[in-house]
Write a protein that holds these residues in place. Structure first.
Motif, short mmCIF file in Angstrom:
data_model
loop_
_atom_site.label_atom_id
_atom_site.label_comp_id
_atom_site.label_asym_id
_atom_site.label_seq_id
_atom_site.Cartn_x
_atom_site.Cartn_y
_atom_site.Cartn_z
N TYR A 45 1.04 -0.98 0.05
CA TYR A 45 -0.05 0.04 -0.42
C TYR A 45 1.16 1.68 0.38
N LYS A 46 2.31 1.59 0.60
CA LYS A 46 3.08 2.30 0.78
C LYS A 46 3.14 2.93 -0.68
N ASP A 47 3.88 1.79 -1.77
CA ASP A 47 4.28 1.85 -2.69
C ASP A 47 3.15 2.56 -3.38
N ALA A 48 2.03 2.24 -2.99
CA ALA A 48 1.03 2.67 -4.40
C ALA A 48 0.38 4.44 -3.44
N LEU A 49 0.60 5.10 -2.15
CA LEU A 49 1.00 6.08 -2.14
C LEU A 49 2.40 6.93 -3.02
N SER A 50 2.78 5.72 -2.77
CA SER A 50 4.19 6.55 -3.28
C SER A 50 4.05 6.81 -4.49
N ALA A 51 3.57 6.01 -5.08
CA ALA A 51 3.59 6.01 -7.08
C ALA A 51 2.81 6.62 -7.76
N LEU A 52 1.54 6.82 -6.46
CA LEU A 52 0.96 7.68 -7.20
C LEU A 52 0.49 9.24 -6.29
N GLY A 53 1.51 9.24 -6.27
CA GLY A 53 1.85 11.07 -5.37
C GLY A 53 1.02 11.41 -4.92
N LYS A 54 0.71 10.42 -3.35
CA LYS A 54 -0.28 11.05 -2.66
C LYS A 54 0.77 11.58 -0.89
N PRO A 55 0.12 12.34 -0.16
CA PRO A 55 1.38 12.82 0.53
C PRO A 55 1.90 11.85 1.82
N GLY A 56 2.73 11.64 1.76
CA GLY A 56 3.48 11.47 3.27
C GLY A 56 4.13 10.50 3.56
N VAL A 57 4.46 9.66 2.01
CA VAL A 57 5.76 8.89 1.75
C VAL A 57 7.23 9.54 1.36
N ILE A 296 -2.32 -17.18 -2.03
CA ILE A 296 -2.63 -15.44 -1.03
C ILE A 296 -1.26 -14.70 -2.77
N THR A 297 -0.62 -15.20 -3.58
CA THR A 297 0.11 -14.02 -4.20
C THR A 297 -0.95 -14.26 -6.03
N GLU A 298 -0.41 -12.98 -7.01
CA GLU A 298 -0.10 -13.05 -8.00
C GLU A 298 0.85 -12.29 -8.23
N GLU A 299 0.88 -12.54 -9.62
CA GLU A 299 2.56 -11.76 -10.59
C GLU A 299 2.62 -11.00 -11.14
N VAL A 300 3.40 -10.29 -11.69
CA VAL A 300 2.77 -9.03 -12.50
C VAL A 300 4.21 -8.32 -12.79
N ASN A 301 4.02 -8.35 -13.88
CA ASN A 301 5.89 -7.12 -14.30
C ASN A 301 5.64 -6.14 -14.10
N LEU A 302 6.56 -5.00 -14.86
CA LEU A 302 6.98 -3.91 -14.73
C LEU A 302 5.42 -3.20 -15.17
N GLU A 303 5.21 -3.71 -15.81
CA GLU A 303 4.40 -3.13 -16.74
C GLU A 303 2.46 -3.28 -16.54
N GLY A 304 2.94 -4.03 -16.42
CA GLY A 304 1.26 -4.30 -15.44
C GLY A 304 0.86 -4.14 -14.05
N LEU A 305 2.04 -3.68 -13.86
CA LEU A 305 2.03 -2.70 -12.54
C LEU A 305 0.83 -1.60 -12.12
N LEU A 306 1.13 -0.76 -12.92
CA LEU A 306 0.48 0.21 -12.26
C LEU A 306 -1.71 0.50 -11.90
N GLU A 307 -1.74 -0.66 -13.05
CA GLU A 307 -3.46 -1.45 -12.87
C GLU A 307 -3.08 -1.61 -11.28
N LYS A 308 -1.90 -2.58 -10.97
CA LYS A 308 -2.26 -3.24 -9.82
C LYS A 308 -2.56 -2.33 -8.44
N ILE A 309 -1.68 -1.07 -8.90
CA ILE A 309 -1.51 0.03 -7.70
C ILE A 309 -2.95 1.08 -7.48
N ASN A 310 -3.66 1.23 -8.80
CA ASN A 310 -4.58 1.56 -9.18
C ASN A 310 -5.65 0.66 -8.21
N LEU A 311 -5.68 -0.76 -8.45
CA LEU A 311 -6.82 -0.93 -7.76
C LEU A 311 -6.09 -1.73 -5.47
#
Length: 327
Positions: A45-57, A296-311
């Motif tokens: 979750y902290k990665d998603a905050l950073s990737a989307l420019g959310k404050p605090g990370v 517990i786990t699903e796998e993506v590559n760098l190109e598929g990462l943004l979709e999971k960040i938004n999710l």
């Protein structure tokens, strides 16, 4: 000159951020003792905050997030590590304000680097990642005082990354686990939960200063009313660990559970957990605590990462997202 791919977030307006996969070179990396070629990372979750420019990370952009990485040492100024060593890098400032694991290379201080324990691989260590490590740190503290025959252990936020691993690890260790979640009961039962309780049912009557003692201990991943309820419903001399604040950073509570039941509240700071204990917990995971991770786990590559960040930022992911970074 070695070039490589990295996921980069750039600030393009007052409150507007843009994400892309960019080509970088080794000279772009920050100063550090150990250069690592990254094989895998994971999404938190902290990665998603950073990737989307959310404050605090993250304070400064452009930035490459990723608070987890596993990989192979390319070079090291510290004799403890040599070329070819498999290592894990998590926590500290990685991916927050220091170039992170969503990149084919990282360069970090040597005291951030943990040798790969026997029994874990580059892939399996990142299936665990910071989420599993945080769960294991919580369990490490809890099980020092609470044994498997003491009673049920309640896990809040049980379908999230930390919660999922807490349920699976505790169950593997022989503990009876009550999972609190608003999501799939089948998923949590498959992880090993003996009982699944809905959020509303768990919080019922939580305004009272004390609740019926039900649990020998708790792993709380969300904070707020959930943490307060867990503490109020813990048996005498039970232990409650706290590692998150997604529900709230406030704790609506009085002292009764502590002075009338002797309940212990233990905070888990995975970012700055002491190095020697961190290594010990990783070895515990590798030797005894590692659960089956396929559920517990699903796998993506760098190109598929943004979709999971938004999710993940919308609460749309159960379990863990493994990020395959290297070829």
């Amino acid at each position: 000159m070695t070039t490589f791919k990295a996921f980069v977030t750039e600030k393009v307006g007052e409150k507007e951020f843009q994400q892309s996969i960019q080509s970088k070179n080794i000279q772009d990396l920050p100063e550090g003792d150990v250069l690592v070629k990254v094989a895998y990372s994971s999404l938190n979750y902290k990665d998603a905050l950073s990737a989307l420019g959310k404050p605090g990370v993250t304070k400064n952009y452009p930035h490459t997030p990723g608070i987890d990485a596993s990989g192979v040492v390319v070079s090291s100024k510290d004799p403890q590590f040599k070329e070819g060593d498999e290592v894990i890098v998590t926590s500290y400032d990685l991916g927050m304000n220091t170039w992170g694991g969503f990149s084919e290379y990282i360069q970090v201080p040597s005291n951030w680097v943990v040798p790969m324990p026997k029994g874990l691989s580059l892939k399996s260590s990142m299936e665990v990642g910071t989420a599993g490590l945080t769960a294991a740190m919580s369990i490490y503290k809890l099980t020092q005082q609470v044994k498997a025959d003491a009673g049920d252990i309640v896990v809040t936020g049980a379908s999230g990354g930390v919660g999922s691993f807490a349920v699976a690890m505790l169950s593997k260790m022989g503990y009876s686990v009550v999972a609190v979640s608003g999501k799939s009961e089948d998923y949590l039962k498959k992880l090993g939960a003996s009982k699944v309780v809905g959020r509303d049912e768990f919080l019922e009557g939580n305004q009272r200063p004390l609740l019926k003692p039900l649990y020998a201990g708790a792993v709380d991943t969300v904070g707020g009313d959930y943490l307060a309820t867990a503490i109020k419903a813990t048996l005498p001399l039970g232990v409650v660990t706290c590692c998150g604040n997604a529900a709230s950073f406030d704790l609506p509570l009085n002292v009764f559970p502590f002075i009338l039941r002797g309940v212990s509240l233990v905070g888990i700071d995975s970012q700055n957990f002491p190095y020697e204990e961190r290594v010990k917990v990783w070895n515990n995971i590798a030797s005894e605590w590692l659960p089956e991770t396929s559920d517990i786990t699903e796998e993506v590559n760098l190109e598929g990462l943004l979709e999971k960040i938004n999710l993940i930022i919308k609460g749309g992911i159960s379990g863990r997202v493994l990020v395959k970074v290297g070829e």
